[in-house]
Design an enzyme around this catalytic site. Structure first.
Site, short mmCIF file in Angstrom:
data_model
loop_
_atom_site.label_atom_id
_atom_site.label_comp_id
_atom_site.label_asym_id
_atom_site.label_seq_id
_atom_site.Cartn_x
_atom_site.Cartn_y
_atom_site.Cartn_z
N LEU A 52 -8.26 13.25 5.68
CA LEU A 52 -6.90 12.67 5.77
C LEU A 52 -6.85 11.22 5.30
O LEU A 52 -5.79 10.73 4.94
CB LEU A 52 -6.40 12.77 7.21
CG LEU A 52 -6.09 14.20 7.68
CD1 LEU A 52 -6.04 14.25 9.21
CD2 LEU A 52 -4.77 14.68 7.08
N SER A 75 -8.85 12.95 18.02
CA SER A 75 -8.05 13.40 19.17
C SER A 75 -8.48 12.78 20.49
O SER A 75 -8.02 13.20 21.55
CB SER A 75 -8.13 14.93 19.27
OG SER A 75 -9.46 15.32 19.55
N TYR A 136 -6.42 5.11 20.60
CA TYR A 136 -5.94 6.46 20.24
C TYR A 136 -4.45 6.62 20.55
O TYR A 136 -3.67 7.05 19.69
CB TYR A 136 -6.77 7.49 21.01
CG TYR A 136 -6.20 8.88 21.02
CD1 TYR A 136 -6.12 9.63 19.85
CD2 TYR A 136 -5.72 9.45 22.20
CE1 TYR A 136 -5.58 10.91 19.85
CE2 TYR A 136 -5.20 10.73 22.22
CZ TYR A 136 -5.13 11.45 21.04
OH TYR A 136 -4.59 12.72 21.04
N LYS A 140 -1.01 7.11 18.07
CA LYS A 140 0.00 8.17 18.18
C LYS A 140 1.40 7.56 18.24
O LYS A 140 2.35 8.11 17.68
CB LYS A 140 -0.28 9.04 19.41
CG LYS A 140 -1.55 9.88 19.29
CD LYS A 140 -1.47 10.86 18.14
CE LYS A 140 -2.66 11.82 18.11
NZ LYS A 140 -2.59 12.80 17.01
N SER A 165 -1.67 18.30 27.85
CA SER A 165 -3.04 18.80 27.80
C SER A 165 -3.00 20.24 27.34
O SER A 165 -2.69 21.14 28.14
CB SER A 165 -3.68 18.72 29.19
OG SER A 165 -3.59 17.42 29.72
P1 NAI Z 1 -9.49 18.54 17.86
O1 NAI Z 1 -10.25 17.27 17.91
O2 NAI Z 1 -10.12 19.76 18.40
O3 NAI Z 1 -9.07 18.82 16.33
C1 NAI Z 1 -8.75 17.80 15.43
C2 NAI Z 1 -9.23 18.20 14.06
O4 NAI Z 1 -8.93 17.13 13.16
C3 NAI Z 1 -10.75 18.45 13.99
O5 NAI Z 1 -11.01 19.76 13.53
C4 NAI Z 1 -11.26 17.39 13.05
O6 NAI Z 1 -12.30 17.83 12.18
C5 NAI Z 1 -10.01 17.03 12.26
N1 NAI Z 1 -10.10 15.67 11.72
C6 NAI Z 1 -10.48 14.54 12.38
N2 NAI Z 1 -10.50 13.49 11.55
C7 NAI Z 1 -10.13 13.97 10.33
C8 NAI Z 1 -9.98 13.39 9.06
N3 NAI Z 1 -10.20 12.07 8.86
N4 NAI Z 1 -9.60 14.17 8.03
C9 NAI Z 1 -9.38 15.49 8.22
N5 NAI Z 1 -9.51 16.12 9.39
C10 NAI Z 1 -9.88 15.35 10.45
O7 NAI Z 1 -8.08 18.28 18.55
P2 NAI Z 1 -7.06 19.34 19.18
O8 NAI Z 1 -7.29 19.38 20.64
O9 NAI Z 1 -7.07 20.58 18.41
O10 NAI Z 1 -5.68 18.56 18.96
C11 NAI Z 1 -4.93 18.70 17.77
C12 NAI Z 1 -3.98 17.52 17.66
O11 NAI Z 1 -3.16 17.45 18.80
C13 NAI Z 1 -4.69 16.17 17.55
O12 NAI Z 1 -3.96 15.36 16.65
C14 NAI Z 1 -4.60 15.61 18.94
O13 NAI Z 1 -4.60 14.19 18.94
C15 NAI Z 1 -3.27 16.18 19.41
N6 NAI Z 1 -3.23 16.33 20.85
C16 NAI Z 1 -4.01 17.28 21.47
C17 NAI Z 1 -3.96 17.42 22.84
C18 NAI Z 1 -4.73 18.48 23.55
O14 NAI Z 1 -4.61 18.54 24.78
N7 NAI Z 1 -5.52 19.34 22.89
C19 NAI Z 1 -3.12 16.53 23.67
C20 NAI Z 1 -2.37 15.56 22.91
C21 NAI Z 1 -2.43 15.48 21.56
C1 15L Z 2 -5.10 14.14 24.30
O1 15L Z 2 -4.35 13.49 23.58
C2 15L Z 2 -6.41 14.60 23.81
O2 15L Z 2 -6.38 14.94 22.44
C3 15L Z 2 -6.96 15.76 24.62
O3 15L Z 2 -8.34 15.92 24.31
C4 15L Z 2 -6.77 15.52 26.11
O4 15L Z 2 -7.49 14.38 26.52
C5 15L Z 2 -5.30 15.31 26.39
O5 15L Z 2 -4.76 14.28 25.60
C6 15L Z 2 -5.02 15.00 27.86
O6 15L Z 2 -4.46 13.95 28.14
O7 15L Z 2 -5.36 15.83 28.70
#
Ligand code: NAI
Ligand code: 15L
Length: 268
Positions: A52, A75, A136, A140, A165
């Site tokens: 990205l 993330s 982080y 956002k 979450s």
């Molecule tokens: P994750 O960390 O499992 O997936 C993020 C993906 O982005 C990874 O596969 C990683 O390889 C890719 N990535 C990181 N840097 C990159 C770069 N420079 N270029 C291309 N790809 C890159 O995160 P998850 O849990 O799947 O979350 C998805 C999105 O939702 C993230 O943006 C995260 O911040 C957001 N989010 C997730 C939450 C959760 O509870 N899972 C809560 C709040 C936000």
């Molecule tokens: C996020 O933004 C993170 O990507 C996830 O890994 C969790 O920490 C989530 O928030 C959370 O607050 O539970």
């Protein structure tokens, strides 16, 4: 206008892998992208490895896409160079690519950590301003503003999801308030890809009994969450941080690391 070509970034991540199954066959073309390896493409799918932070690669990635779900990026908390490359340059490159491609709508995965330094006793809605709890979370909040800029300046329909979450199940007491089930995440994405809006912020959260957020803006757009974390309460009620700062604020364990501020304001 129905979505015919959807780009999903962050496809190799936890949410991305879950979505890959859930969205299979729903749109004529889904282009899945990450910098990490992904499962090979099936019918109606493409997979593209791209970083990205590479503007040219992201411009090529967005070409021909009429909708984008932007999950990619760092993330969790990280140092500035990591956050800047993945989340600041990343979200700008993504929206710039979308502008050049004539993309109609973008859903941006924001986070509760953009508002993490609001207290758990505060009830927030879509108009509540950021109080980032980490680099982080700040990235956002920046992403939400990038979304607003491209919506108002360039007409790209933008929906920022302040995700709580999003995991298979809640794993601590905090998540009884912040949990977003996978099924409700899919429902929310569906709303983001079909509803009429110009620029909105909503909460990515299930219909949790203990939610801290008034998500009526999402409900107005048609989001109708079916899950409630409360059924997990007996298992996770006792799982809390032993740091009072973390338990006082919505961002939980993102709040205390590196904290050097005054705690005076916390009591007011
Ligand atoms: P994750 O960390 O499992 O997936 C993020 C993906 O982005 C990874 O596969 C990683 O390889 C890719 N990535 C990181 N840097 C990159 C770069 N420079 N270029 C291309 N790809 C890159 O995160 P998850 O849990 O799947 O979350 C998805 C999105 O939702 C993230 O943006 C995260 O911040 C957001 N989010 C997730 C939450 C959760 O509870 N899972 C809560 C709040 C936000
Ligand atoms: C996020 O933004 C993170 O990507 C996830 O890994 C969790 O920490 C989530 O928030 C959370 O607050 O539970």
């Amino acid at each position: 206008m129905a979505v015919t070509a959807l780009l999903v970034t962050g496809a190799a991540g936890g949410i991305g892998r879950m979505l890959r199954g859930a969205l299979a066959g729903r749109y004529p073309l889904i282009r899945w992208s990450d910098r990490a390896p992904m499962a090979p493409p099936g019918v109606g799918e493409e997979t593209v490895i791209a970083d990205l932070s590479d503007a040219a690669a992201v411009e090529a990635l967005t070409a021909g896409m009429d909708a984008i779900l932007h999950l990619g990026g760092c993330s969790i908390e990280a140092d500035w160079p990591t956050i800047m490359a993945a989340n600041l340059h990343g979200v700008v490159n993504l929206y710039e690519g979308a502008r050049k491609a004539g993309t109609q709508r973008v859903i941006f995965a924001s986070s509760n950590h953009a508002i993490g330094f609001w207290r758990r006793s505060d009830r927030l809605d879509h108009e509540s301003p950021p109080r980032p709890d980490s680099r982080y979370g700040l990235s956002k909040a920046f992403g939400e503003d990038v979304a607003a800029y491209y919506a108002f300046k360039h007409g790209i329909r933008s929906l920022s999801l302040r995700i709580g979450s999003c995991f298979e199940r809640p794993t601590n007491r905090r998540m009884l308030s912040t949990w977003l089930s996978y099924a409700d995440f899919v429902r929310l994405v569906e709303v983001g890809l079909t509803a009429e809006f110009h620029h909105e912020i909503v909460y990515g959260v299930s219909r949790n009994t203990r939610s801290w957020w008034d998500n009526s803006n999402a409900y107005r757009l048609g989001y109708d969450p079916q899950d409630d974390a409360e059924r997990f309460a007996p298992e996770v009620e006792g799982i809390v941080s032993d740091i009072p700062l973390d338990e006082a604020f919505q961002g939980g364990q993102f709040c205390s690391p590196e904290f050097t501020g005054s705690t005076d304001w916390i009591r007011t």
